[in-house]
Design a protein around this motif. Structure first.
Motif, PDB file in Angstrom:
ATOM      1  N   ALA A  22       0.696  -1.251   0.072  1.00  0.00           N
ATOM      2  CA  ALA A  22       0.249  -0.215   0.105  1.00  0.00           C
ATOM      3  C   ALA A  22       1.132   1.604   0.400  1.00  0.00           C
ATOM      4  O   ALA A  22       0.536   1.952  -0.732  1.00  0.00           O
ATOM      5  CB  ALA A  22      -1.035   0.161   1.027  1.00  0.00           C
ATOM      6  N   VAL A  23       1.889   1.126   1.135  1.00  0.00           N
ATOM      7  CA  VAL A  23       2.675   3.106   0.791  1.00  0.00           C
ATOM      8  C   VAL A  23       3.431   2.927  -0.510  1.00  0.00           C
ATOM      9  O   VAL A  23       3.641   3.848  -1.295  1.00  0.00           O
ATOM     10  CB  VAL A  23       4.431   2.262   2.257  1.00  0.00           C
ATOM     11  CG1 VAL A  23       4.722   3.324   1.983  1.00  0.00           C
ATOM     12  CG2 VAL A  23       2.905   2.364   3.570  1.00  0.00           C
ATOM     13  N   TYR A  24       3.977   1.745  -0.617  1.00  0.00           N
ATOM     14  CA  TYR A  24       4.492   1.361  -2.177  1.00  0.00           C
ATOM     15  C   TYR A  24       4.048   2.086  -3.349  1.00  0.00           C
ATOM     16  O   TYR A  24       4.487   2.690  -3.671  1.00  0.00           O
ATOM     17  CB  TYR A  24       5.164   0.159  -2.731  1.00  0.00           C
ATOM     18  CG  TYR A  24       5.717  -0.225  -3.932  1.00  0.00           C
ATOM     19  CD1 TYR A  24       7.551  -0.008  -3.690  1.00  0.00           C
ATOM     20  CD2 TYR A  24       4.903  -0.123  -5.475  1.00  0.00           C
ATOM     21  CE1 TYR A  24       8.449   0.378  -5.039  1.00  0.00           C
ATOM     22  CE2 TYR A  24       6.513   0.138  -5.938  1.00  0.00           C
ATOM     23  CZ  TYR A  24       7.870   0.047  -6.034  1.00  0.00           C
ATOM     24  OH  TYR A  24       8.266   0.047  -7.328  1.00  0.00           O
ATOM     25  N   SER A  25       2.595   1.354  -3.456  1.00  0.00           N
ATOM     26  CA  SER A  25       1.797   1.687  -4.820  1.00  0.00           C
ATOM     27  C   SER A  25       1.787   3.210  -4.469  1.00  0.00           C
ATOM     28  O   SER A  25       1.388   4.294  -5.166  1.00  0.00           O
ATOM     29  CB  SER A  25       0.300   1.002  -4.286  1.00  0.00           C
ATOM     30  OG  SER A  25      -0.061   1.721  -4.685  1.00  0.00           O
ATOM     31  N   ALA A  26       1.127   3.924  -2.621  1.00  0.00           N
ATOM     32  CA  ALA A  26       0.948   4.944  -3.292  1.00  0.00           C
ATOM     33  C   ALA A  26       2.011   6.566  -3.216  1.00  0.00           C
ATOM     34  O   ALA A  26       2.135   7.063  -3.482  1.00  0.00           O
ATOM     35  CB  ALA A  26       0.858   5.793  -1.268  1.00  0.00           C
ATOM     36  N   VAL A  27       3.080   6.090  -2.248  1.00  0.00           N
ATOM     37  CA  VAL A  27       4.713   6.694  -3.207  1.00  0.00           C
ATOM     38  C   VAL A  27       4.764   6.726  -4.458  1.00  0.00           C
ATOM     39  O   VAL A  27       4.904   7.410  -5.448  1.00  0.00           O
ATOM     40  CB  VAL A  27       5.676   6.543  -2.641  1.00  0.00           C
ATOM     41  CG1 VAL A  27       6.861   7.113  -3.018  1.00  0.00           C
ATOM     42  CG2 VAL A  27       5.405   6.310  -1.011  1.00  0.00           C
ATOM     43  N   VAL A  28       4.525   5.591  -5.895  1.00  0.00           N
ATOM     44  CA  VAL A  28       4.841   6.164  -7.079  1.00  0.00           C
ATOM     45  C   VAL A  28       4.063   5.764  -7.834  1.00  0.00           C
ATOM     46  O   VAL A  28       4.392   6.159  -9.122  1.00  0.00           O
ATOM     47  CB  VAL A  28       5.443   4.678  -7.292  1.00  0.00           C
ATOM     48  CG1 VAL A  28       6.494   4.076  -6.731  1.00  0.00           C
ATOM     49  CG2 VAL A  28       4.457   3.072  -7.377  1.00  0.00           C
ATOM     50  N   GLY A  29       2.052   6.342  -7.156  1.00  0.00           N
ATOM     51  CA  GLY A  29       1.435   6.334  -7.828  1.00  0.00           C
ATOM     52  C   GLY A  29       0.800   5.453  -8.609  1.00  0.00           C
ATOM     53  O   GLY A  29       0.294   5.589 -10.181  1.00  0.00           O
ATOM     54  N   ARG A  30       0.659   3.924  -8.411  1.00  0.00           N
ATOM     55  CA  ARG A  30       0.536   2.667  -9.271  1.00  0.00           C
ATOM     56  C   ARG A  30      -0.410   1.886  -8.056  1.00  0.00           C
ATOM     57  O   ARG A  30      -0.124   1.352  -7.389  1.00  0.00           O
ATOM     58  CB  ARG A  30       1.207   2.453 -10.002  1.00  0.00           C
ATOM     59  CG  ARG A  30       2.547   3.321 -10.934  1.00  0.00           C
ATOM     60  CD  ARG A  30       3.539   2.438 -11.253  1.00  0.00           C
ATOM     61  NE  ARG A  30       3.341   1.018 -11.458  1.00  0.00           N
ATOM     62  CZ  ARG A  30       4.535   0.123 -12.141  1.00  0.00           C
ATOM     63  NH1 ARG A  30       5.386  -0.283 -12.160  1.00  0.00           N
ATOM     64  NH2 ARG A  30       3.851  -1.164 -13.332  1.00  0.00           N
TER      65      ARG A  30
ATOM     66  N   PRO B 286       9.868   7.262  -6.899  1.00  0.00           N
ATOM     67  CA  PRO B 286       8.901   7.967  -6.307  1.00  0.00           C
ATOM     68  C   PRO B 286       8.885   9.201  -5.484  1.00  0.00           C
ATOM     69  O   PRO B 286       8.283   9.666  -5.130  1.00  0.00           O
ATOM     70  CB  PRO B 286       9.519   6.478  -4.439  1.00  0.00           C
ATOM     71  CG  PRO B 286      10.329   5.448  -5.516  1.00  0.00           C
ATOM     72  CD  PRO B 286      11.026   6.253  -6.566  1.00  0.00           C
ATOM     73  N   ARG B 287      10.363   9.553  -5.190  1.00  0.00           N
ATOM     74  CA  ARG B 287      10.154  10.809  -4.925  1.00  0.00           C
ATOM     75  C   ARG B 287      10.139  12.122  -5.780  1.00  0.00           C
ATOM     76  O   ARG B 287       8.642  13.185  -5.318  1.00  0.00           O
ATOM     77  CB  ARG B 287      11.519  11.940  -4.283  1.00  0.00           C
ATOM     78  CG  ARG B 287      11.693  12.837  -4.003  1.00  0.00           C
ATOM     79  CD  ARG B 287      13.210  13.387  -3.966  1.00  0.00           C
ATOM     80  NE  ARG B 287      13.670  12.891  -3.059  1.00  0.00           N
ATOM     81  CZ  ARG B 287      13.921  12.792  -1.573  1.00  0.00           C
ATOM     82  NH1 ARG B 287      12.999  13.920  -1.511  1.00  0.00           N
ATOM     83  NH2 ARG B 287      14.474  12.388  -0.291  1.00  0.00           N
ATOM     84  N   ALA B 288       9.631  11.849  -6.761  1.00  0.00           N
ATOM     85  CA  ALA B 288       9.406  12.520  -7.968  1.00  0.00           C
ATOM     86  C   ALA B 288       7.945  12.656  -8.061  1.00  0.00           C
ATOM     87  O   ALA B 288       6.895  13.542  -8.323  1.00  0.00           O
ATOM     88  CB  ALA B 288      10.455  12.080  -9.263  1.00  0.00           C
ATOM     89  N   ALA B 289       7.262  11.258  -7.614  1.00  0.00           N
ATOM     90  CA  ALA B 289       6.045  11.197  -8.372  1.00  0.00           C
ATOM     91  C   ALA B 289       5.324  11.475  -6.704  1.00  0.00           C
ATOM     92  O   ALA B 289       3.889  12.260  -7.124  1.00  0.00           O
ATOM     93  CB  ALA B 289       5.683   9.365  -8.430  1.00  0.00           C
TER      94      ALA B 289
END
Length: 460
Positions: free
Chosen positions: A372-380, A453-456
């Protein structure tokens, strides 16, 4: 004759003191001491060191017969699940919960079902008038005949149980029950002795007995802790969103930790047969940061939604807000994502929520939090057909969890065809061994680097 010495008893834990204390040294409760005067005992009455009493009869274990405890179905499957199969003859159940949560409503429904099945039901009304109970019965559609009494003297209630031998006795509530010579109703001695006396009567008459207990501001049953030791089963009714959860914390006749889910309606508490569908009913589809997790609460598998949100922080130190999950475990998962997947989280506020209002301290939710955190950070967003469970270790490995088969079966039953699970599960010989493999299996390819992730996150 020896002088009676006054002692003071903590109503929260039963700790005794020779003088009143502002704070209990045992349980740290404030202003919880009540006065108790013990019975006077003389040396002549004691008759020596043992009062002239001879030992009782001993029974070897091999001489004790085996007997299954007979059970009476309550007529409400969710309640029977929590109790381990139904009401036990001679068993005493203590039910606690906030005022107005539905304890009396649920028990009146049970009384109707048992009485309709041919059993005699005794309802001790200590807090309401008989007319109030009649009004509630009319609202709930109660048709069966229930025997009511306003007499809350414990000795009289025990006598009624001995005379009528009811299948079920409901005492609402134990804090209104009085025992001769023990002080005002609701005191520590009254509650303790009333519970002991009614428990003894229930065992002697074979009556399934339910005691309603008040709760304190911290959610525990009001009265001495020994009361919970006396009874056979202790259950709590709590509110979660628009639902009522009935949870067993002690059960001598079944599995402790069982969970029942109800919904309060005009006709009373209605059992929720499919909690997974109920808790996922409002889940958004195709939104980054949303993951369906297969969890276990007590012995019941359920599907819940783990949500995560990451945003650029305006503060010097990034915030970590966790609702419904173990905050320390979430911190561990975030550290694993930064270390093993090079996910940059230092400049991001991270919010993690278990949707629906539940609080589940399940290590099997770790992998869902990570995705969930990975998805939220990368926007996928994750595919709609994916359900997840697994514990995450410090090395980024995915570990097996308790009741894995039941979790997987619940996910399949709900229509989730892709399961991201630990290795070794039957039917999933190629389960993911690490968080990196889980990310690759969901989205394909290698995990994103820290820059993406930072840019997204900044674009969002």
């Amino acid at each position: 004759m020896a002088k009676a010495r006054t002692t003071y008893v903590c109503t929260s834990c039963g700790y005794t003191s020779a003088k009143p204390l502002g704070r209990c040294p045992n349980c740290q409760a404030w202003n919880s001491f009540e006065e108790e005067v013990p019975a006077v005992t003389t040396a002549a009455a004691r008759g020596g060191a043992y009062g002239g009493i001879t030992g009782g009869r001993l029974t070897p274990l091999s001489g004790v017969g085996r007997r299954e405890e007979p059970r009476t179905p309550s007529g409400i499957p969710e309640l029977d699940r929590v109790l381990g199969g139904g009401l036990v003859a001679g068993g005493v159940t203590l039910i606690g919960g906030e005022p107005g949560i539905g304890k009396s409503t649920l028990l009146l429904q049970v009384a109707d079902k048992v009485a309709a099945g041919g059993g005699t039901v005794l309802y001790v009304a200590g807090e309401e008038s008989l007319e109030q109970i009649r009004l509630r019965a009319d609202r709930l559609g109660v048709k069966a005949e229930i025997q009511l009494t306003r007499d809350t003297r414990a000795e009289h209630v025990a006598a009624l149980m001995a005379e009528h031998r009811p299948a079920l006795c409901i005492v609402d509530s134990i804090q209104t029950v009085t025992v001769e010579g023990d002080g005002a109703p609701g005191g520590a001695a009254q509650v303790r002795d009333g519970t002991a006396l009614l428990t003894r009567a229930a065992k002697e008459t074979g009556t399934a007995t339910v005691l309603v207990g008040h709760v304190t501001k911290d959610g525990t049953v009001a009265g001495p802790k020994v009361m919970e030791h006396i009874v056979d089963t202790t259950v709590f009714l709590e509110t979660v969103g628009s639902y009522r959860l009935l949870r067993s914390v002690k059960n001598r006749f079944g599995q402790a930790g069982e969970l029942g889910v109800f919904e309060m309606r005009g006709e009373g508490l209605i059992a929720v047969e499919n909690p997974s569908a109920a808790f996922l009913a409002e889940r958004p589809v195709g939104v980054p940061g949303s993951v369906v997790a297969a969890t276990i609460d007590g012995q019941r598998p359920m599907l819940l939604e783990v949500q995560a949100l990451a945003s650029k922080t305006p503060y010097p130190n990034a915030r970590r807000v966790v609702v419904g999950l173990d905050a320390r475990r979430v911190d561990v998962v975030l550290a694993v994502l930064e270390r093993r997947l090079d996910l940059t989280l230092g400049g991001l506020d991270v919010y993690v929520n278990l949707a629906g209002g539940l609080k589940v301290p399940d290590p099997g939710l770790d992998l869902a939090v990570a995705l969930a955190v990975y998805s939220a950070v990368v926007g996928r967003a994750l595919p709609d057909s994916v359900a997840v469970f697994g514990e995450v270790g410090l090395a980024g490995e995915v570990r097996s969890t308790v009741a894995s088969i039941r979790r997987a079966e619940e996910a399949r039953r709900a229509g989730y065809t892709r399961l991201i699970v630990p290795p070794g599960l039957d039917g999933h010989p190629n389960g993911v061994k690490s968080v990196e493999e889980a990310v690759a299996q969901v989205w394909g390819g290698a995990p994103a680097s820290g820059r993406k992730p930072r840019a997204a996150a900044e674009r969002s």
